[in-house]
Scaffold this active site. Structure first.
Site, PDB file in Angstrom:
ATOM      1  N   GLY A  46      44.410  84.482  34.956  1.00 14.97           N
ATOM      2  CA  GLY A  46      45.567  84.988  34.278  1.00 14.97           C
ATOM      3  C   GLY A  46      44.960  85.101  32.555  1.00 14.97           C
ATOM      4  O   GLY A  46      43.984  84.740  32.472  1.00 14.97           O
ATOM      5  N   GLN A  51      44.935  86.215  23.756  1.00 15.00           N
ATOM      6  CA  GLN A  51      43.351  85.638  23.824  1.00 15.00           C
ATOM      7  C   GLN A  51      42.464  86.825  23.634  1.00 15.00           C
ATOM      8  O   GLN A  51      41.360  86.433  23.679  1.00 15.00           O
ATOM      9  CB  GLN A  51      43.645  85.135  25.390  1.00 15.00           C
ATOM     10  CG  GLN A  51      44.336  84.031  25.762  1.00 15.00           C
ATOM     11  CD  GLN A  51      44.363  83.579  27.145  1.00 15.00           C
ATOM     12  OE1 GLN A  51      44.935  84.227  28.105  1.00 15.00           O
ATOM     13  NE2 GLN A  51      43.552  82.452  27.369  1.00 15.00           N
ATOM     14  N   CYS A 100      42.226  76.710  30.959  1.00 16.21           N
ATOM     15  CA  CYS A 100      42.404  77.853  30.170  1.00 16.21           C
ATOM     16  C   CYS A 100      41.303  78.615  29.722  1.00 16.21           C
ATOM     17  O   CYS A 100      40.479  77.958  29.364  1.00 16.21           O
ATOM     18  CB  CYS A 100      43.248  77.680  29.164  1.00 16.21           C
ATOM     19  SG  CYS A 100      43.874  78.813  27.737  1.00 16.21           S
ATOM     20  N   LEU A 101      40.964  79.973  29.811  1.00 13.70           N
ATOM     21  CA  LEU A 101      39.868  80.668  29.305  1.00 13.70           C
ATOM     22  C   LEU A 101      39.521  80.469  27.774  1.00 13.70           C
ATOM     23  O   LEU A 101      38.622  80.347  27.285  1.00 13.70           O
ATOM     24  CB  LEU A 101      40.084  82.213  29.509  1.00 13.70           C
ATOM     25  CG  LEU A 101      40.058  82.425  31.100  1.00 13.70           C
ATOM     26  CD1 LEU A 101      40.497  83.924  31.216  1.00 13.70           C
ATOM     27  CD2 LEU A 101      38.768  82.113  31.604  1.00 13.70           C
ATOM     28  N   HIS A 142      52.147  79.372  32.064  1.00  7.10           N
ATOM     29  CA  HIS A 142      50.861  79.058  31.085  1.00  7.10           C
ATOM     30  C   HIS A 142      50.741  80.278  30.282  1.00  7.10           C
ATOM     31  O   HIS A 142      50.514  80.374  28.995  1.00  7.10           O
ATOM     32  CB  HIS A 142      49.687  78.990  32.023  1.00  7.10           C
ATOM     33  CG  HIS A 142      48.438  78.685  31.346  1.00  7.10           C
ATOM     34  ND1 HIS A 142      47.811  77.440  31.328  1.00  7.10           N
ATOM     35  CD2 HIS A 142      47.797  79.618  30.506  1.00  7.10           C
ATOM     36  CE1 HIS A 142      46.630  77.715  30.594  1.00  7.10           C
ATOM     37  NE2 HIS A 142      46.433  78.915  29.953  1.00  7.10           N
ATOM     38  N   GLU A 143      50.865  81.668  30.700  1.00  9.33           N
ATOM     39  CA  GLU A 143      50.746  82.606  29.910  1.00  9.33           C
ATOM     40  C   GLU A 143      51.805  83.129  28.919  1.00  9.33           C
ATOM     41  O   GLU A 143      51.615  83.386  27.910  1.00  9.33           O
ATOM     42  CB  GLU A 143      50.536  84.091  31.035  1.00  9.33           C
ATOM     43  CG  GLU A 143      49.357  83.669  31.844  1.00  9.33           C
ATOM     44  CD  GLU A 143      48.137  83.597  31.264  1.00  9.33           C
ATOM     45  OE1 GLU A 143      47.903  83.708  30.000  1.00  9.33           O
ATOM     46  OE2 GLU A 143      47.399  82.759  32.240  1.00  9.33           O
ATOM     47  N   HIS A 146      51.166  81.006  25.850  1.00 10.75           N
ATOM     48  CA  HIS A 146      50.089  81.793  24.945  1.00 10.75           C
ATOM     49  C   HIS A 146      50.926  82.556  24.036  1.00 10.75           C
ATOM     50  O   HIS A 146      50.519  82.807  22.842  1.00 10.75           O
ATOM     51  CB  HIS A 146      49.214  82.441  25.779  1.00 10.75           C
ATOM     52  CG  HIS A 146      48.178  81.707  26.347  1.00 10.75           C
ATOM     53  ND1 HIS A 146      47.394  81.174  25.420  1.00 10.75           N
ATOM     54  CD2 HIS A 146      47.411  81.703  27.796  1.00 10.75           C
ATOM     55  CE1 HIS A 146      46.233  80.426  26.125  1.00 10.75           C
ATOM     56  NE2 HIS A 146      46.233  80.900  27.458  1.00 10.75           N
TER      57      HIS A 146
HETATM   58 NI    NI Z   1      45.139  80.210  28.948  1.00 15.46          NI
END
Ligand code: NI
Length: 176
Positions: A46, A51, A100-101, A142-143, A146
């Site tokens: 995701g 991000q 997380c990226l 999670h998203e 963000h």
């Molecule tokens: Ni993330």
């Protein structure tokens, strides 16, 4: 369209509250394509617009297809594109590991709602709603975090629940 650089913790934009999407234009569709390209490039599950440096309330989640032991596909890949997502209902609690990226090299175990109902709009501005559980429910939470400047590391409540993890290792948790 193009892949863009995924920002990592320390970039101020990741800590800001993203703005509501109000214009459902080709520019927005281009942004979503870039988000998908950027996510695919790094094998993420995701991604949220902040991000890649865009302070808008847009997220994408791609659930991988599932296969049985003989390699037959049981469920197809599923793509969720949400603008202005909002959690309107939660049920239960579940502790699970996530990554997380934007926080490369770490995974943490945190508690989230086990099920969520999410409402929002698609890339054309049409109203959509999803009832999610398991991995998908966690990915939505999670998203959406963000979009509010929250990273999963903020939610890890003790240092033992955070661990180093290498990309591509066997025990990797798919980053979002
Ligand atoms: Ni993330």
């Amino acid at each position: 369209m193009a892949k863009r650089t995924i920002l990592t913790a320390g970039e101020p934009i990741l800590r800001k509250k993203a703005k509501k999407v109000t214009s459902f234009s080709p520019v927005l569709e281009g942004l979503i394509v870039d988000m998908l390209d950027s996510m695919h490039e790094v094998d993420g599950l995701g991604l949220a617009a902040p991000q890649i440096g865009v302070l808008l309330r847009a997220i994408v989640i791609e659930m991988p297809a599932e296969f049985d032991e003989e390699g037959h596909q049981v469920t197809p890949e599923e793509l969720y594109v949400y603008c202005n997502p909002e959690i309107i209902e939660t049920y239960g609690e579940e502790e699970h590991e996530e990554a997380c990226l934007s926080v490369p090299g770490y995974a943490g175990t945190i508690t989230r709602a086990a099920q969520v109902t999410v409402k929002g709009q698609d890339a054309k501005g049409r109203r959509i709603r999803t009832k999610a559980e398991g991995l998908l429910a966690r990915a939505f939470q999670h998203e959406i975090d963000h979009l509010n400047g929250t990273l999963f590391i903020d939610l890890v409540d003790s240092p033992e629940k955070l661990r180093h993890v290498e990309r591509g290792s066997e025990d990797e948790t798919l980053p979002t």
